[in-house]
Design a protein around this motif. Structure first.
Motif, PDB file in Angstrom:
ATOM      1  N   LYS A   1       0.655  -1.315   0.067  1.00 34.38           N
ATOM      2  CA  LYS A   1      -0.078  -0.196   0.031  1.00 34.38           C
ATOM      3  C   LYS A   1       0.708   1.270  -0.117  1.00 34.38           C
ATOM      4  O   LYS A   1       1.910   1.290   0.735  1.00 34.38           O
ATOM      5  N   PHE A   2       0.476   2.378  -0.961  1.00 34.14           N
ATOM      6  CA  PHE A   2       1.313   3.449  -0.733  1.00 34.14           C
ATOM      7  C   PHE A   2       0.468   4.421   0.270  1.00 34.14           C
ATOM      8  O   PHE A   2      -1.109   4.488   0.292  1.00 34.14           O
ATOM      9  N   ILE A   3       1.070   5.129   1.078  1.00 31.08           N
ATOM     10  CA  ILE A   3       0.618   5.848   2.121  1.00 31.08           C
ATOM     11  C   ILE A   3       1.578   7.072   2.118  1.00 31.08           C
ATOM     12  O   ILE A   3       2.743   7.173   2.635  1.00 31.08           O
TER      13      ILE A   3
ATOM     14  N   LEU B   1       5.828   3.420   0.267  1.00 30.81           N
ATOM     15  CA  LEU B   1       5.319   2.231  -0.167  1.00 30.81           C
ATOM     16  C   LEU B   1       5.644   1.358   1.067  1.00 30.81           C
ATOM     17  O   LEU B   1       6.679   1.136   1.554  1.00 30.81           O
ATOM     18  N   TYR B   2       4.483   0.587   1.499  1.00 31.90           N
ATOM     19  CA  TYR B   2       4.678  -0.478   2.644  1.00 31.90           C
ATOM     20  C   TYR B   2       4.504  -1.846   2.112  1.00 31.90           C
ATOM     21  O   TYR B   2       3.195  -2.025   1.460  1.00 31.90           O
ATOM     22  N   VAL B   3       5.211  -2.716   2.463  1.00 27.92           N
ATOM     23  CA  VAL B   3       4.999  -4.015   1.867  1.00 27.92           C
ATOM     24  C   VAL B   3       5.004  -5.182   2.879  1.00 27.92           C
ATOM     25  O   VAL B   3       5.896  -4.946   3.759  1.00 27.92           O
ATOM     26  N   ALA B   4       4.019  -6.201   2.784  1.00 29.38           N
ATOM     27  CA  ALA B   4       3.887  -6.944   4.086  1.00 29.38           C
ATOM     28  C   ALA B   4       3.911  -8.473   3.499  1.00 29.38           C
ATOM     29  O   ALA B   4       3.348  -8.501   2.515  1.00 29.38           O
ATOM     30  N   SER B   5       4.680  -9.450   4.141  1.00 28.66           N
ATOM     31  CA  SER B   5       4.491 -10.810   3.995  1.00 28.66           C
ATOM     32  C   SER B   5       4.554 -11.463   5.310  1.00 28.66           C
ATOM     33  O   SER B   5       4.216 -10.690   6.178  1.00 28.66           O
ATOM     34  N   ARG B   6       4.335 -12.806   5.219  1.00 23.88           N
ATOM     35  CA  ARG B   6       4.388 -13.430   6.557  1.00 23.88           C
ATOM     36  C   ARG B   6       5.450 -13.203   7.317  1.00 23.88           C
ATOM     37  O   ARG B   6       5.292 -13.128   8.865  1.00 23.88           O
ATOM     38  N   GLY B   7       6.719 -13.050   6.761  1.00 29.77           N
ATOM     39  CA  GLY B   7       7.776 -13.010   7.781  1.00 29.77           C
ATOM     40  C   GLY B   7       8.107 -11.555   7.873  1.00 29.77           C
ATOM     41  O   GLY B   7       9.279 -11.495   8.729  1.00 29.77           O
ATOM     42  N   SER B   8       7.763 -10.529   7.120  1.00 31.69           N
ATOM     43  CA  SER B   8       8.436  -9.139   7.414  1.00 31.69           C
ATOM     44  C   SER B   8       7.654  -8.137   7.008  1.00 31.69           C
ATOM     45  O   SER B   8       6.631  -8.335   6.062  1.00 31.69           O
ATOM     46  N   VAL B   9       7.946  -6.778   7.405  1.00 30.80           N
ATOM     47  CA  VAL B   9       7.204  -5.448   6.948  1.00 30.80           C
ATOM     48  C   VAL B   9       8.188  -4.519   6.476  1.00 30.80           C
ATOM     49  O   VAL B   9       9.276  -4.588   7.155  1.00 30.80           O
ATOM     50  N   GLN B  10       8.330  -4.154   5.319  1.00 32.18           N
ATOM     51  CA  GLN B  10       9.104  -3.207   4.623  1.00 32.18           C
ATOM     52  C   GLN B  10       8.713  -1.999   4.487  1.00 32.18           C
ATOM     53  O   GLN B  10       7.378  -1.857   3.957  1.00 32.18           O
ATOM     54  N   CYS B  11       9.463  -0.921   4.682  1.00 33.50           N
ATOM     55  CA  CYS B  11       9.092   0.457   4.123  1.00 33.50           C
ATOM     56  C   CYS B  11       9.855   0.812   3.114  1.00 33.50           C
ATOM     57  O   CYS B  11      11.358   0.915   3.186  1.00 33.50           O
ATOM     58  N   ILE B  12       9.381   1.268   1.951  1.00 34.43           N
ATOM     59  CA  ILE B  12      10.379   1.669   0.797  1.00 34.43           C
ATOM     60  C   ILE B  12       9.792   2.892   0.395  1.00 34.43           C
ATOM     61  O   ILE B  12       8.685   3.360   0.324  1.00 34.43           O
TER      62      ILE B  12
END
Length: 349
Positions: A79-81, A85-96
């Motif tokens: 999601k763009f906020i 850009l924030y990306v989530a998976s089962r094992g991590s959350v990344q901020c781009i």
């Protein structure tokens, strides 16, 4: 998979009114647009691609990979906020963070892992508190967290909210570099500036390059821990002429002369003078040349070059400077320049 766009805005809706745009995609797992509709995040397996829509163009800006070493490497939410850009998976959350600097006409990103199931609760080795603060002062330490079907919701009270099967989870965004990146992405540079002091001064070089990539070079050169050569490099790259003049006045030519220029045939003082001449700052270059003459024979080569550059701006003033550099014939002045100086004295003056 293909993206389609109307052939023209006045066309009647129907299949014949649309045409494909951009490349084809091998069945993307996830597609998300920003609020303005000009940026698109396309996720395929572990690859995260960011595309820009500028009709009639739809082109790739940059791409990155999901955090490595995950058990089930699949992007579940993006999601763009406010420009990030924030990306989530089962094992991590990344901020781009998407960088918008156009000086080198390249597009890049800064990616930080906010949480990861791999982060150990206890460190593998014992380090002092001072060393720990140093290591964590620039990039955030991922928060240990196991997520179940996460979906990025929004930002609230300094945290990123995630919807999971077990309820709402909050990931802290309190680290200084994350706060700075979020505020800059939202065009709130004046609110980001107070956070600069929270970054350890030993990491100001990294912070300066981060600000440069984000398109705020003027903030980068104002950091206390940034070296003189980095300040001058940024000023030359982004044509910050007024800031460069303040650096010359504040640090002096003696300090600028100590900068290592590698294999260049020009010294740092000469490079700065050439740039200022190109920007129409002849008076500043004249003062630089005069200071070089007063600094002794070792600096007269720089004065000689700067004086010759001034010929294009003020020939009469440049001629007087050249006379001061080489020493006028028969006037009792100190002669300088070897064969070149002798030729100038004998055949020009």
């Amino acid at each position: 998979a293909f993206f389609y766009i109307k052939r023209n805005s006045e066309a009647v809706d129907g299949a014949e009114a649309y045409t494909t745009i951009g490349p084809s995609f091998p069945l993307p797992d996830l597609v998300e647009w920003n609020d303005d509709g000009d940026l698109c995040c396309i996720c395929v397996d572990t690859r995260i691609g960011v595309y820009a829509l500028h009709p009639p163009e739809f082109k790739l800006l940059t791409s990155t990979l999901l955090a490595p070493n995950e058990i089930d490497r699949k992007i579940l939410s993006a999601k763009f906020i406010h420009g990030a850009l924030y990306v989530a998976s089962r094992g991590s959350v990344q901020c781009i963070f998407l960088n918008n600097s156009n000086a080198e006409r390249t597009f890049s990103i800064d990616s930080y892992v906010l949480s990861s199931f791999e982060t150990p609760i206890f460190p593998k080795c014992t380090i002092s508190r001072a060393d720990n603060n140093y290591l964590r002062s620039f990039a955030p330490m991922p928060v240990p967290m196991s997520l179940d079907q996460p979906s990025v919701l929004s930002i609230f009270a300094g945290s990123l909210l995630l919807s999971t099967c077990t309820g709402i989870q909050a990931v802290s965004l309190n680290h200084p570099i994350i706060r700075i990146g979020i505020l800059l992405a939202a065009n709130q540079a004046h609110r980001a500036e107070p956070w600069f002091s929270a970054i350890n001064i030993r990491h100001h070089e990294l912070l300066a390059r981060f600000l440069e990539r984000k398109g705020y070079p003027s903030y980068a050169i104002g950091l206390a821990g940034v070296s003189l050569d980095t300040r001058i490099d940024i000023c030359l790259k982004y044509k910050l002429t007024a800031e460069l003049e303040k650096i010359i006045e504040g640090f002096g030519l003696a300090s600028i002369r100590q900068i290592d220029v590698g294999d260049s045939c020009y010294s740092a003082v000469e490079s700065v003078g050439i740039f200022l001449i190109s920007q129409g700052r002849g008076e500043v270059v004249r003062r630089m040349a005069s200071e070089c003459i007063m600094s002794g024979n070792e600096s007269r080569r720089e004065a000689f070059l700067l004086a010759n550059l001034l010929v294009a701006v003020d020939p009469s003033d440049a001629r007087r400077l050249v006379k001061r550099v080489v020493g006028a014939k028969g006037k009792g002045q100190e002669e300088w320049g070897g064969p070149a100086g002798k030729y100038v004295r004998d055949h020009i003056f």
